[in-house]
Structure formats: structure tokens, C-alpha cells
Design a protein around this motif. Structure first.
Motif, PDB file in Angstrom:
ATOM      1  N   HIS A 144     -18.282 -26.484  19.803  1.00  0.00           N
ATOM      2  CA  HIS A 144     -18.960 -26.691  18.664  1.00  0.00           C
ATOM      3  C   HIS A 144     -19.119 -28.118  18.294  1.00  0.00           C
ATOM      4  O   HIS A 144     -18.229 -29.132  18.643  1.00  0.00           O
ATOM      5  CB  HIS A 144     -18.045 -25.859  17.484  1.00  0.00           C
ATOM      6  N   GLU A 200     -27.107 -23.071  20.060  1.00  0.00           N
ATOM      7  CA  GLU A 200     -26.723 -22.515  18.918  1.00  0.00           C
ATOM      8  C   GLU A 200     -26.669 -23.300  17.841  1.00  0.00           C
ATOM      9  O   GLU A 200     -25.851 -24.478  17.806  1.00  0.00           O
ATOM     10  CB  GLU A 200     -25.516 -21.495  19.095  1.00  0.00           C
ATOM     11  N   GLN A 248     -18.246 -16.101  15.309  1.00  0.00           N
ATOM     12  CA  GLN A 248     -19.568 -15.981  15.333  1.00  0.00           C
ATOM     13  C   GLN A 248     -19.809 -14.501  14.676  1.00  0.00           C
ATOM     14  O   GLN A 248     -20.566 -13.885  15.253  1.00  0.00           O
ATOM     15  CB  GLN A 248     -20.049 -16.146  16.585  1.00  0.00           C
ATOM     16  N   HIS A 265     -24.239 -25.776  24.504  1.00  0.00           N
ATOM     17  CA  HIS A 265     -23.195 -25.453  23.589  1.00  0.00           C
ATOM     18  C   HIS A 265     -21.933 -24.937  24.799  1.00  0.00           C
ATOM     19  O   HIS A 265     -20.974 -24.595  24.347  1.00  0.00           O
ATOM     20  CB  HIS A 265     -23.273 -24.322  22.572  1.00  0.00           C
ATOM     21  N   LYS A 281     -17.037 -21.729  24.197  1.00  0.00           N
ATOM     22  CA  LYS A 281     -18.401 -22.649  23.811  1.00  0.00           C
ATOM     23  C   LYS A 281     -17.787 -23.866  23.109  1.00  0.00           C
ATOM     24  O   LYS A 281     -16.640 -24.260  22.867  1.00  0.00           O
ATOM     25  CB  LYS A 281     -19.128 -21.936  22.932  1.00  0.00           C
ATOM     26  N   THR A 322     -21.794 -21.828  15.230  1.00  0.00           N
ATOM     27  CA  THR A 322     -20.734 -21.863  16.205  1.00  0.00           C
ATOM     28  C   THR A 322     -19.353 -22.483  15.510  1.00  0.00           C
ATOM     29  O   THR A 322     -18.466 -22.514  16.264  1.00  0.00           O
ATOM     30  CB  THR A 322     -20.980 -23.253  17.117  1.00  0.00           C
TER      31      THR A 322
END
Length: 242
Positions: free
Chosen positions: A191, A144, A154, A117, A189, A149
């Protein structure tokens, strides 16, 4: 190239205090389920992408792997791996997994724990992994969960008294960058949907052999925060074969 949050001194200090850092595999809530997906490592050539402290590298070496290559983009992580999980059958290297270039049919098993991720181009990486794997080779990874995500922050939706009402999911189909906070530090991160994770493997010619959305083990249910982990999936575990 992967954004390297783990060379941030403040972030790394907080990460080093997590249970999965201090207790190793026993402190990772998903380990009891992830372990079920791992192959027999006897005489196997293994690649660990985003190896961190090297716990999984050491597990593979202790269970008969002939050679384990641990890759991480953080020198700080690798320094701890060398100190805590050194083994004659393990080689640790600092590199971004997107930049690796191994020969075709080089590894019997590729594993990765909670690293993908942070990767922008998952499809290209999976194509490389498929190339690197030998026929019947195993690919096992955790990420994750897309439910976790999707929204980016989060975090739970809280009531007036601070109680956790529910975990919101929004913008699920809008894949891409998410700016979030992890261990009190800003983190970037990526998604992607559950369909994208699985379909990417199929498009690369891999056979999906197992998918698990792990729940906390009974041995950890005495921890207050673990009760909330039964309310929504936080992780996704996938096993595939070439």
C-alpha cells in the motif's frame, strides 16, 4: 524480487477464470478509460511491465508498434501470452521488473497494468523507467487505488444480514506490506498513498498528464457486482511524460 503469486497452480487456475482472462481487454472494467491514456503506438518501442497474458502487448503491436517487450515474473502467464497473444513484433521475457537493466533512452512508451502494488520499491523502479524512456516518452500505468489497498483485507463492512454497509478505510498513511486474500488465496501487496504515487513521478522529473479513477463502463452495469464499484474507487490510472 516480486513475490510470484501467479505460479501458484490454484491461484492461477482461479485467475484464468476471471473475465479479464477469458475476454481480454473487453473484460477489464478499466479498459475503456485506460485506452484513452495510451499514445499513438505507430513505430514505437514499447515496454509492458507485468504483461500477464499479453493483452496490452498485442494491442500495441496491432496499433503499429515496431517492437513490444512484455515482461512478467510468471512463466505460467507468459505461456498463455505466447499462446493467445503472439505477434512477430512482440518479445516476451520472464523476469522481475525490479531486476531489469535497459539502456538509457531505449523506449518510447512504458505501460503497466495492475502490477505495481506487488512492488516494494516503487521509487527505484520509476527512476529506472524514467531513464529508459526517450525524451517525450510516455509512461502509463494502473494500480489498485490507495483507498482500496489501505486496510489490507480489501473487503466491505457487512451488516447483520450480510448486506454491504460501507467500504472501510483505515491506516491510510501507514505505507507498506498488506496481507490480503485475492481469489481465495493469501496474497502480499504494498500500500502507498495517492500522494506517493504522484509525487514519485514528479521527483523523477516526469510530467503528469492525466489521472483517472475509473468507474465501471455502462456496458458492464448489467453485472450485479459492478453496482458496488460505484461506491468506492478500486483502481487508479496515471499517465506521465518525460
Amino acid at each position: 524480487m516480486t513475490v510470484n503469486h501467479y505460479n501458484n497452480p490454484d491461484f492461477f487456475k482461479k485467475y484464468s477464470q476471471m473475465s479479464r482472462s477469458t475476454q481480454g481487454l473487453a473484460g477489464a472494467g478499466e479498459w475503456s478509460e485506460l485506452q484513452k491514456l495510451l499514445p499513438d503506438f505507430t513505430n514505437k518501442e514499447v515496454l509492458d511491465l507485468g504483461c500477464g497474458y499479453g493483452w496490452h502487448c498485442k494491442f500495441a503491436a496491432d496499433h503499429g508498434a515496431s517492437h513490444v517487450v512484455g515482461i512478467d515474473v510468471s512463466q505460467k502467464m507468459l505461456a498463455v501470452a505466447q499462446a493467445k497473444n503472439a505477434n512477430d513484433h512482440i518479445s516476451y521475457h520472464c523476469a522481475a521488473m525490479e531486476d531489469l537493466n535497459y539502456p538509457d533512452n531505449h523506449f518510447d512508451c512504458v505501460i503497466s497494468s495492475l502490477a505495481f502494488h506487488y512492488i516494494a520499491d516503487f521509487s527505484s523502479l520509476v527512476q529506472n523507467i524514467t531513464r529508459w524512456l526517450r525524451p517525450n516518452g510516455t509512461f502509463v500505468f494502473s494500480v489498485e487505488h490507495p483507498v482500496f489497498t489501505a486496510r489490507g483485507d480489501q473487503d466491505w463492512f457487512y451488516g447483520l444480514n450480510g448486506e454491504k454497509l460501507h467500504f472501510p478505510v483505515d491506516h491510510y498513511y501507514e505505507e507498506g506490506v498488506r496481507e490480503t486474500v485475492f481469489l481465495g488465496e493469501p496474497v502480499q501487496k504494498y500500500h502507498r498513498t495517492l500522494t506517493t504515487y504522484l509525487h514519485t513521478l514528479l521527483q523523477a522529473g516526469l510530467v503528469i498528464t492525466d489521472v483517472i479513477e475509473p468507474q465501471p463502463p455502462e456496458t458492464m452495469m448489467h453485472l450485479p457486482e459492478m453496482k458496488d464499484e460505484l461506491r468506492r474507487p478500486m483502481m487508479l490510472l496515471v499517465a506521465a511524460r518525460k
